[in-house]
Design a protein around this motif. Structure first.
Motif, mmCIF file in Angstrom:
data_model
loop_
_atom_site.group_PDB
_atom_site.id
_atom_site.type_symbol
_atom_site.label_atom_id
_atom_site.label_comp_id
_atom_site.label_asym_id
_atom_site.label_seq_id
_atom_site.Cartn_x
_atom_site.Cartn_y
_atom_site.Cartn_z
ATOM 1 N N THR A 1 0.825 -1.209 0.000
ATOM 2 C CA THR A 1 0.000 0.000 0.000
ATOM 3 C C THR A 1 0.857 1.257 0.000
ATOM 4 O O THR A 1 0.528 2.237 -0.661
ATOM 5 N N ARG A 2 1.967 1.238 0.718
ATOM 6 C CA ARG A 2 2.857 2.408 0.693
ATOM 7 C C ARG A 2 3.455 2.588 -0.706
ATOM 8 O O ARG A 2 3.603 3.724 -1.171
ATOM 9 N N ARG A 3 3.751 1.482 -1.393
ATOM 10 C CA ARG A 3 4.216 1.598 -2.779
ATOM 11 C C ARG A 3 3.111 2.161 -3.669
ATOM 12 O O ARG A 3 3.368 2.960 -4.575
ATOM 13 N N GLU A 4 1.874 1.769 -3.397
ATOM 14 C CA GLU A 4 0.740 2.298 -4.162
ATOM 15 C C GLU A 4 0.612 3.807 -3.960
ATOM 16 O O GLU A 4 0.356 4.556 -4.905
ATOM 17 N N ILE A 5 0.799 4.266 -2.727
ATOM 18 C CA ILE A 5 0.751 5.705 -2.452
ATOM 19 C C ILE A 5 1.815 6.431 -3.272
ATOM 20 O O ILE A 5 1.543 7.457 -3.903
ATOM 21 N N LEU A 6 3.033 5.907 -3.271
ATOM 22 C CA LEU A 6 4.098 6.526 -4.062
ATOM 23 C C LEU A 6 3.740 6.552 -5.540
ATOM 24 O O LEU A 6 4.008 7.539 -6.234
ATOM 25 N N ALA A 7 3.137 5.470 -6.031
ATOM 26 C CA ALA A 7 2.749 5.414 -7.448
ATOM 27 C C ALA A 7 1.662 6.444 -7.753
ATOM 28 O O ALA A 7 1.721 7.128 -8.790
ATOM 29 N N LEU A 8 0.682 6.586 -6.869
ATOM 30 C CA LEU A 8 -0.378 7.581 -7.073
ATOM 31 C C LEU A 8 0.186 9.000 -7.095
ATOM 32 O O LEU A 8 -0.235 9.837 -7.898
ATOM 33 N N LEU A 9 1.149 9.257 -6.216
ATOM 34 C CA LEU A 9 1.723 10.600 -6.126
ATOM 35 C C LEU A 9 2.737 10.889 -7.229
ATOM 36 O O LEU A 9 3.154 12.037 -7.386
ATOM 37 N N LYS A 10 3.098 9.868 -7.981
ATOM 38 C CA LYS A 10 4.044 10.095 -9.091
ATOM 39 C C LYS A 10 3.412 10.990 -10.158
ATOM 40 O O LYS A 10 4.079 11.823 -10.759
ATOM 41 N N ASP A 11 2.119 10.809 -10.397
ATOM 42 C CA ASP A 11 1.395 11.640 -11.354
ATOM 43 C C ASP A 11 0.093 12.098 -10.689
ATOM 44 O O ASP A 11 -0.981 11.543 -10.955
ATOM 45 N N PRO A 12 0.183 13.082 -9.808
ATOM 46 C CA PRO A 12 -0.998 13.480 -9.030
ATOM 47 C C PRO A 12 -2.151 14.017 -9.875
ATOM 48 O O PRO A 12 -3.312 13.826 -9.523
ATOM 49 N N GLU A 13 -1.841 14.649 -10.979
ATOM 50 C CA GLU A 13 -2.920 15.164 -11.830
ATOM 51 C C GLU A 13 -3.761 14.014 -12.369
ATOM 52 O O GLU A 13 -4.990 14.045 -12.321
ATOM 53 N N ALA B 1 1.828 20.448 -6.101
ATOM 54 C CA ALA B 1 2.463 20.877 -4.854
ATOM 55 C C ALA B 1 2.184 19.906 -3.721
ATOM 56 O O ALA B 1 2.949 19.826 -2.766
ATOM 57 N N GLY B 2 1.091 19.157 -3.827
ATOM 58 C CA GLY B 2 0.758 18.180 -2.797
ATOM 59 C C GLY B 2 -0.683 17.746 -2.889
ATOM 60 O O GLY B 2 -1.522 18.454 -3.441
ATOM 61 N N VAL B 3 -0.943 16.566 -2.342
ATOM 62 C CA VAL B 3 -2.280 15.980 -2.353
ATOM 63 C C VAL B 3 -2.737 15.815 -0.914
ATOM 64 O O VAL B 3 -1.979 15.362 -0.050
ATOM 65 N N GLY C 1 12.129 9.672 4.034
ATOM 66 C CA GLY C 1 12.631 10.716 3.146
ATOM 67 C C GLY C 1 12.030 10.695 1.759
ATOM 68 O O GLY C 1 12.500 11.404 0.869
ATOM 69 N N LEU C 2 10.984 9.907 1.550
ATOM 70 C CA LEU C 2 10.408 9.767 0.217
ATOM 71 C C LEU C 2 9.296 10.765 -0.071
ATOM 72 O O LEU C 2 8.944 10.984 -1.223
ATOM 73 N N ARG D 1 3.583 15.258 -1.152
ATOM 74 C CA ARG D 1 4.100 15.051 -2.509
ATOM 75 C C ARG D 1 5.386 14.244 -2.399
ATOM 76 O O ARG D 1 6.012 14.177 -1.340
ATOM 77 N N ARG D 2 5.750 13.621 -3.496
ATOM 78 C CA ARG D 2 6.980 12.843 -3.520
ATOM 79 C C ARG D 2 8.189 13.772 -3.481
ATOM 80 O O ARG D 2 8.162 14.865 -4.002
ATOM 81 N N ASP D 3 9.266 13.302 -2.875
ATOM 82 C CA ASP D 3 10.538 14.018 -2.905
ATOM 83 C C ASP D 3 11.378 13.343 -3.982
ATOM 84 O O ASP D 3 12.068 12.356 -3.733
ATOM 85 N N GLU D 4 11.262 13.844 -5.185
ATOM 86 C CA GLU D 4 11.916 13.217 -6.341
ATOM 87 C C GLU D 4 13.437 13.196 -6.196
ATOM 88 O O GLU D 4 14.082 12.228 -6.617
#
Length: 109
Positions: A20-32, A49-51, A78-79, A92-95
């Motif tokens: 689920t945490r990986r899913e969150i990162l995937a969702l935030l990769k393209d927030p639009e 800027a953030g969700v 740190g992600l 938001r992700r810290d790219e």
């Protein structure tokens, strides 16, 4: 790999070990695409800027407390970065941190 690098890598590994945490990162990769720009534009915000936690919670289908814990785990690793606007917290992700982690893993393996 230095001791500091090992600590960082271990922290990130633990954070992304959960599906689920990986899913969150995937969702935030393209927030639009994941959350839509209009909902945020109507509030004078930029989805890049953030969700909002509430939107992330709805997308993954878990309780607010579990969602917040998962977001904190990812932030502690740190992600993710966050900011507050009124009573809401946005993530938001810290790219740069994700890229740095990938480079450390690449160098060490």
């Amino acid at each position: 790999m230095s001791a500091d690098d090992r600590v960082l890598v271990d922290r990130v590994y633990r954070a992304v070990a959960n599906e689920t945490r990986r899913e969150i990162l995937a969702l935030l990769k393209d927030p639009e695409r994941s959350f839509g720009r209009e909902r945020y534009a109507d509030q004078g915000l930029d989805v890049d800027a953030g969700v909002c936690v509430q939107d992330i919670q709805k997308a993954i289908g878990l309780s607010q407390s579990v969602t917040s814990t998962y977001l904190k785990n990812l932030q502690d690793a740190g992600l993710l970065r966050s900011f507050r606007a009124g009573r809401w917290t946005y993530y938001r992700r810290d790219e740069d941190a994700i890229r740095e982690f990938a480079e450390r893993v690449s160098r060490s393996l």
